[in-house]
Scaffold this active site. Structure first.
Site, PDB file in Angstrom:
ATOM      1  N   GLY A 154      58.120  57.510  -7.478  1.00 43.13           N
ATOM      2  CA  GLY A 154      56.787  57.845  -7.982  1.00 43.13           C
ATOM      3  C   GLY A 154      56.672  59.331  -8.256  1.00 43.13           C
ATOM      4  O   GLY A 154      55.654  59.959  -7.961  1.00 43.13           O
ATOM      5  N   SER A 155      57.718  59.914  -8.876  1.00 41.40           N
ATOM      6  CA  SER A 155      57.818  61.371  -8.976  1.00 41.40           C
ATOM      7  C   SER A 155      57.435  61.931 -10.335  1.00 41.40           C
ATOM      8  O   SER A 155      57.702  63.102 -10.624  1.00 41.40           O
ATOM      9  CB  SER A 155      59.241  61.817  -8.619  1.00 41.40           C
ATOM     10  OG  SER A 155      60.203  61.007  -9.246  1.00 41.40           O
ATOM     11  N   ASP A 179      54.253  62.011 -11.349  1.00 41.67           N
ATOM     12  CA  ASP A 179      52.894  62.546 -11.197  1.00 41.67           C
ATOM     13  C   ASP A 179      52.590  62.758  -9.713  1.00 41.67           C
ATOM     14  O   ASP A 179      53.307  62.281  -8.838  1.00 41.67           O
ATOM     15  CB  ASP A 179      51.844  61.576 -11.772  1.00 41.67           C
ATOM     16  CG  ASP A 179      51.782  61.606 -13.286  1.00 41.67           C
ATOM     17  OD1 ASP A 179      51.557  62.692 -13.838  1.00 41.67           O
ATOM     18  OD2 ASP A 179      51.970  60.548 -13.917  1.00 41.67           O
ATOM     19  N   GLY A 200      54.275  62.771  -5.479  1.00 45.08           N
ATOM     20  CA  GLY A 200      55.713  62.614  -5.684  1.00 45.08           C
ATOM     21  C   GLY A 200      56.305  63.734  -6.520  1.00 45.08           C
ATOM     22  O   GLY A 200      57.367  64.293  -6.183  1.00 45.08           O
ATOM     23  N   TYR A 237      45.132  47.165  -0.967  1.00 41.32           N
ATOM     24  CA  TYR A 237      45.699  48.521  -0.872  1.00 41.32           C
ATOM     25  C   TYR A 237      45.774  48.969   0.590  1.00 41.32           C
ATOM     26  O   TYR A 237      46.820  49.425   1.057  1.00 41.32           O
ATOM     27  CB  TYR A 237      44.861  49.509  -1.680  1.00 41.32           C
ATOM     28  CG  TYR A 237      45.336  50.933  -1.557  1.00 41.32           C
ATOM     29  CD1 TYR A 237      46.450  51.377  -2.265  1.00 41.32           C
ATOM     30  CD2 TYR A 237      44.687  51.838  -0.711  1.00 41.32           C
ATOM     31  CE1 TYR A 237      46.905  52.681  -2.141  1.00 41.32           C
ATOM     32  CE2 TYR A 237      45.141  53.143  -0.581  1.00 41.32           C
ATOM     33  CZ  TYR A 237      46.238  53.557  -1.296  1.00 41.32           C
ATOM     34  OH  TYR A 237      46.694  54.843  -1.159  1.00 41.32           O
ATOM     35  N   LYS A 297      49.202  49.751   3.209  1.00 45.01           N
ATOM     36  CA  LYS A 297      49.438  50.982   3.956  1.00 45.01           C
ATOM     37  C   LYS A 297      49.616  50.703   5.452  1.00 45.01           C
ATOM     38  O   LYS A 297      50.352  51.414   6.140  1.00 45.01           O
ATOM     39  CB  LYS A 297      48.300  51.972   3.719  1.00 45.01           C
ATOM     40  CG  LYS A 297      48.237  52.482   2.277  1.00 45.01           C
ATOM     41  CD  LYS A 297      49.570  53.097   1.854  1.00 45.01           C
ATOM     42  CE  LYS A 297      49.559  53.632   0.449  1.00 45.01           C
ATOM     43  NZ  LYS A 297      50.873  54.226   0.056  1.00 45.01           N
TER      44      LYS A 297
END
Length: 316
Positions: free
Chosen positions: A55-56, A58, A61, A199, A203
């Site tokens: 997830g890098s 944005d 990340g 969501y 987590k």
């Protein structure tokens, strides 16, 4: 005698609370101070040559990848959009004397993408894995009104990616007797959130998954950190303008990530930033059911705002 008993019970409960909820704050402060008095760490020497950040393209990340590059790590960028990955890779290489590699895959597609990732990482000395990638609701709404496709993608991204990437990299780390895995959860890991419960539940999974593999990997000298940020100014929070402004508990992304990287190797569980640690401790004073009612009200407010804007756009 009875009063003494209740005093001891109260004292024990208070000490347990302080240990569980303020440890993160003290560790963050000590990590920040540590940098001023001790020679800067060589992360490559300690963990290995390359760091993977999912997830890098944005948000956290992207900033985490830059911060690790600043510390001398070569970076593998993994995310969905190739054009964004190319841009981030160029930025990192222009700013720091490190190598980069990118892998464009959509973790929402599940199992079929992992063979490509494994092939791309073959023969690389992976020292750090940052499992950051996650999907958030576009807006809060009732569970049965969300599409099956959206729910499955969220499970594949929020749970599947961290689980399968860890499974892929752990054998190498165990063989090398070194390594660091950072799993990003959230402060919502400790409470259900009606209208955003998938969501929050993902987590909670990350929390328990991380704590479990910490124990498994300790004897192999492989470290695993649970990172639990609160509100950071990212596109994930763009459904409300409120969370895009600076505030005491809403942290600029650069400040958050710099602090979080300071905690690497110094804390198994951390919020990553002192204000988030303080917020976490204060929230834990409130019973879970009351926190859930409060979060439900907030979610309903933003759902109503979404539908109001939707109707307004239709009229235009």
């Amino acid at each position: 005698m009875l009063l003494e008993f209740f005093f001891l019970v109260g004292l024990y409960s208070t000490l347990c609370y302080l240990h569980e909820n303020l440890t993160s704050l003290f560790q963050i402060i000590s990590s920040l101070l540590y940098e001023f008095f001790v020679k800067k760490r060589n992360l490559q020497e300690k963990y290995g040559e390359w760091a993977i950040v999912t997830g890098s393209s944005d948000g956290i990340g992207k900033e985490y990848a830059k911060e690790l590059a600043k510390h001398g790590m070569n970076i593998v960028l993994i995310s969905r959009t190739e054009s964004k990955l190319i841009e981030v890779a160029k930025d990192i290489e222009s700013m720091y004397s490190v190598k980069t590699k990118y892998v464009a895959v959509d973790f929402g597609n599940g199992k079929k993408i992992y063979e490509k990732v494994k092939e791309e990482l073959k023969s690389m000395d992976i020292g750090i894995l940052v499992n950051n990638v996650a999907n958030m609701y576009d807006f809060p709404d009732e569970f049965d009104k969300k599409s099956e496709e959206m729910i499955l993608k969220m499970l594949n991204v929020n749970i599947g990616a961290a689980t399968m990437m860890s499974r892929m990299i752990i054998p190498q780390m165990k063989a090398n007797k070194r390594g660091m895995i950072v799993n990003l959860s959230s402060t919502v890991q400790d409470q259900p959130i009606p209208l955003a419960n998938v969501y929050a539940s993902t987590k909670a999974y990350i929390k328990f998954f991380t704590i479990g593999i910490q124990k498994e990997l300790k004897k192999f000298n492989v470290e695993v950190q649970l990172l639990t940020p609160s509100f950071v100014k990212t596109k994930a929070n763009c459904f409300t303008r409120f969370y895009m402004h600076d505030a005491f508990f809403i942290t600029p992304i650069e400040s958050y990530v710099k602090s979080a990287v300071f905690t690497l190797g110094r804390s198994d569980e951390s919020t990553g930033y002192w204000a988030h640690a303080l917020q976490f401790a204060l929230l834990k004073w409130i019973p879970r059911n009351i926190r859930m009612i409060f979060m439900h009200k907030i979610a309903k407010f933003y759902r109503r705002k979404h539908y109001e804007n939707f109707e307004s756009d239709k009229i235009k």
